[in-house]
Design an enzyme around this catalytic site. Structure first.
Site, PDB file in Angstrom:
ATOM      1  N   SER A 227       2.123  -7.979 -49.479  1.00 57.54           N
ATOM      2  CA  SER A 227       3.390  -8.313 -48.852  1.00 57.54           C
ATOM      3  C   SER A 227       4.338  -8.883 -49.896  1.00 57.54           C
ATOM      4  O   SER A 227       4.569  -8.271 -50.923  1.00 57.54           O
ATOM      5  CB  SER A 227       3.157  -9.274 -47.679  1.00 57.54           C
ATOM      6  OG  SER A 227       4.291  -9.375 -46.873  1.00 57.54           O
TER       7      SER A 227
ATOM      8  N   GLU B 136       1.473   2.532 -44.445  1.00 55.68           N
ATOM      9  CA  GLU B 136       2.399   2.093 -45.481  1.00 55.68           C
ATOM     10  C   GLU B 136       2.242   2.846 -46.798  1.00 55.68           C
ATOM     11  O   GLU B 136       3.035   2.638 -47.715  1.00 55.68           O
ATOM     12  CB  GLU B 136       2.218   0.591 -45.751  1.00 55.68           C
ATOM     13  CG  GLU B 136       2.579  -0.292 -44.586  1.00 55.68           C
ATOM     14  CD  GLU B 136       2.524  -1.778 -44.926  1.00 55.68           C
ATOM     15  OE1 GLU B 136       3.097  -2.573 -44.168  1.00 55.68           O
ATOM     16  OE2 GLU B 136       1.910  -2.130 -45.957  1.00 55.68           O
TER      17      GLU B 136
ATOM     18  N   HIS C  94      -0.002  -3.609 -41.707  1.00 56.65           N
ATOM     19  CA  HIS C  94       0.402  -4.366 -42.888  1.00 56.65           C
ATOM     20  C   HIS C  94      -0.746  -5.249 -43.385  1.00 56.65           C
ATOM     21  O   HIS C  94      -1.048  -5.287 -44.582  1.00 56.65           O
ATOM     22  CB  HIS C  94       1.620  -5.209 -42.540  1.00 56.65           C
ATOM     23  CG  HIS C  94       2.247  -5.882 -43.708  1.00 56.65           C
ATOM     24  ND1 HIS C  94       2.766  -5.190 -44.778  1.00 56.65           N
ATOM     25  CD2 HIS C  94       2.451  -7.201 -43.984  1.00 56.65           C
ATOM     26  CE1 HIS C  94       3.264  -6.045 -45.656  1.00 56.65           C
ATOM     27  NE2 HIS C  94       3.081  -7.261 -45.201  1.00 56.65           N
TER      28      HIS C  94
END
Length: 726
Positions: A545, A627, A655
């Site tokens: 992240s 992602e 995520h």
């Protein structure tokens, strides 16, 4: 880019817990025989393994440790605690889930219901019903008024309903049978009924999107989030609906306005949060006085049952959205937690009598107090320390002594773990920073060790960094030092701004924020090198992240790092096409160039594609299938430039990767990756060994020096490895 996307979303909008079906319905683990710890665990003497960390028993989600939530529930008579206990099983790739109760004075936990599948939450933003995050939601038990049973959310056969279990029984039963998932519920004051919240029309909205695709195709509009899926995001247009269920008969009807008011708090439709109400009618809340990208600053306000209002305006009463707020057992004094001390590294508990000038400090610690509840004159708290996973304690506020109530993971009291040193330092601009240095097990003074840097929070148990992908104590048992860094908040770097958007724009401008965070890491690493603790040629860095953005920026702009691992990636000129128009527009307003500005000089400071030939750091990408497209362009450019890179894509992930088998695989691969690039070692496991032989081919092709110059070595030949349990 994708790895940082969710952080960017969280910085721009509020996170609200919602319920998300898993992509695949997985069978529950067969027995759950190890959900409660056994006495045998306290006699274990060995090293920490990746399996130990994967199978940790958890109360509540790790990612909620900094957010106000209710993972513990005290019975009305104060005699019992209820909570959900969770344990991962990487072999079956499932979780054992159980609702547990125990006396508040200790005496052993008992599981009264097991089963169900994990409920995940999603981030609400952009007017969508939610972006998947991969983090488990908090399952809060609610007690009946007579202290005889608890009610809770449970997901079975793909449906989330309210269940009920007697504290003297074994096994629960469903109370609601809603055609759509139950999002939340409340018990009526008499305990005879419950009122639940759902969004049945959301099913119609989703069905309409399906028909749209089948009949005429999906238009790429503001619903688009292409990196996740071709399917448009579901608009958050379905209204909340409330229904009352009679617990004895199961009869259901629409809830009345009075029953719906059970969900109301001070702050609904008003910029107040953290409300709490006592039985005698006193109310307290934190009123927002400033918002930043990370949290809101709050003013403590209380209102007596007679309508008189009190404000605590001293600095010690300045809270934020990480704080907990609750009354003492008598309902006369407010208690709250707040961050303070060096770079907010301490958690303190204060008590304030509405009307008094200042609060009184009850307790302060560098440990993480996840949440606390008043019990007579004591506190029942969920607590973590650097070397002790989350556990329940009873804290006497008069003596400041604590008693252990329940430890889900007593084995960690006897496993070999590296000692931890809390570090404080300042950047060259004077900003206060902190982190935790984990020493190798068997540390020898005067010897320099390879270092692994994890990000971007270091509060509580040092498990695996943000996202839980880097097994810190397993690394310590393999001769590594680990530096767990608390990355600087945006506001600490650029100062307070009028709005979160302006703060983010100031942080993004000329990469002021990333430069400061890199300086934070480089400063402390150089200090450790100067102390003789760290080998300057063997420093690795990891991140997910916002942490992965730091890794990308660092590997482009610094020569300090010899290897890196990212849980997601990357920021590149073409990202607008993957984000969709709505998200891309938000990023442009924060300062990121558009797709038409692919040659903008801004990209030279971070883009892998525009810096591929000068990136010398071997890079491992371990990314979610939702992602991975954000990393393909970067990976391809680096590979074409001869940089050693490898990428693994995990299916049905978000995520934060939630599947136990994937977490174990990431743990093992991260160890193998850094042992190879920093120590020149091959793993003994055949599958991992084959992966490492591919890395050796990349090393030879790269034709550049690495920290070790000799031929690769087999892990089993190193003396310290003989003690490691695989």
């Amino acid at each position: 880019m994708a790895a940082a996307l969710l952080h960017g979303v969280m910085a721009l909008v509020a996170i609200t817990t919602s319920l998300l079906p898993l992509p695949l319905e997985k069978a529950n683990a067969a027995t759950c025989t190890e959900l409660l710890p056994s006495s045998r665990e306290t006699s274990v003497r060995r090293s920490v393994t990746v399996d130990d960390l994967t199978r940790l028993r958890d109360i509540g989600p790790i990612a909620s440790a900094d957010k106000r939530s209710d993972m513990l529930s005290l019975s009305p008579d104060g005699k019992w605690i209820a909570f959900q206990l969770r344990q991962a099983d990487p072999v079956s790739n499932t979780y054992c889930l159980g609702m547990a109760i125990m006396p508040t004075g200790g005496g052993g936990a008992r599981v009264i219901d097991v089963g169900g599948t994990l409920i995940l939450h999603k981030v609400k933003s952009y007017g969508w019903a939610g972006v998947p995050s991969g983090v488990p939601t908090v399952v809060m038990p609610r007690w009946s008024p007579d202290n005889r049973w608890i009610a809770y959310l449970k997901r079975t056969k793909g449906s989330i309903q309210v269940w009920r279990a007697e504290i003297g029984g074994i096994g629960g039963s469903a109370v609601t049978h809603s055609p759509s998932d139950v999002e939340d519920f409340r018990l009526t004051n008499d305990g005879q009924s419950l009122v639940y919240k759902t969004r049945r029309q959301l099913l119609d909205v989703e069905a309409a999107i399906t028909r749209e695709g089948q009949n005429r195709g999906w238009r790429l509009d503001n619903r688009a989030y292409p990196i996740r899926s071709a399917r448009p995001q579901t608009p958050d247009s379905a209204p909340a609906e409330y229904f009352r269920v009679d617990i004895a008969t199961g009869m259901e009807k629409s809830a009345s306005s009075v029953e719906i008011s059970l969900f109301e708090e001070i702050g609904n439709g008003h910029p107040n949060i953290m409300t709490t109400v006592t039985g005698n009618g006193n109310v307290a809340w934190g009123e927002i006085i400033h918002r930043s990208t990370s949290y809101a600053t709050l003013q403590l306000v209380a209102r007596a049952h007679n309508g008189r209002q009190f404000i605590c305006d001293v600095d010690a009463c300045k809270l934020d959205s990480r704080s907990s707020l609750f009354w003492n057992a008598a309902g006369t004094h407010l208690r709250f937690t707040r961050r303070e001390g060096w770079s907010d590294s301490l958690t303190s508990i204060y008590e304030w009598r509405p009307g008094a000038r200042s609060p009184r400090l009850l307790y302060s610690t560098s440990d993480l107090l996840v949440e606390c509840h008043s019990l007579v004159n004591d506190l029942i708290c969920l607590r973590e320390s650097a070397l002790n996973p989350r556990h329940i304690v009873r804290l006497n506020v008069a003596t400041r002594k604590q008693t252990l109530v329940f430890d889900p993971n007593p084995i960690f009291q006897t496993l070999a773990m590296g000692k931890v040193e809390r570090l404080h330092w300042r950047t060259d601009t004077g900003i206060a920073c902190y982190g935790d240095l984990v020493y190798p097990v068997g540390y020898q003074a005067g010897k320099s060790y390879p270092l692994i840097i994890t990000q971007y929070r270091t509060r509580g148990f040092l498990r695996g960094g943000t996202g839980d992908e880097v097994p810190i104590q397993a690394f310590a048992n393999r001769g590594f030092m680990i530096l767990s860094v608390e990355n600087l908040e945006y506001e600490a770097i650029v100062g307070q701004r009028a709005t979160p958007e302006k703060e983010l724009a100031a942080f993004t401008k000329d990469f002021i924020g990333r430069k400061a965070q890199l300086a934070e890491i480089e400063t402390i690493t150089n200090i450790l090198i100067a102390r003789g603790l760290v080998d300057a040629q063997r420093v690795g860095i990891t991140g997910l992240s916002d942490g992965s953005t730091t890794v990308q920026f660092a590997t482009v702009n610094s020569s300090m790092f010899a290897a890196a691992s990212l849980g997601g990636c990357c920021w590149e000129p073409a990202q607008d096409g993957l984000l969709g128009p709505l998200v891309a527009d938000r990023y442009h307003r924060a300062g990121w160039p558009s797709l038409l500005e692919a040659s903008h000089p801004y990209w030279k400071a971070i883009s892998f594609t525009q810096n591929a030939e000068r990136v010398k750091v071997p890079l491992l990408f371990q990314v979610a299938d939702g992602e991975f497209l954000g990393a393909v362009e970067s990976f391809t450019a680096l590979a074409q430039a001869g940089t050693p890179v490898d990428m693994f894509i995990f299916p049905d992930e978000f995520h934060v990767k939630w599947q136990p088998a994937h977490r174990l695989a990431m743990y093992k691969r991260n160890i193998a990756w850094f042992e190879f690039w920093l120590n020149g070692m091959l793993p003994s496991d055949p599958l991992q060994r084959q992966e490492a032989l591919n890395w050796e081919a990349l090393r030879l092709k790269a034709s550049r020096p690495f920290p070790w110059q000799n031929s690769i070595r087999d892990r089993g030949t190193l003396r310290h490895q003989a003690k490691v349990v695989q």
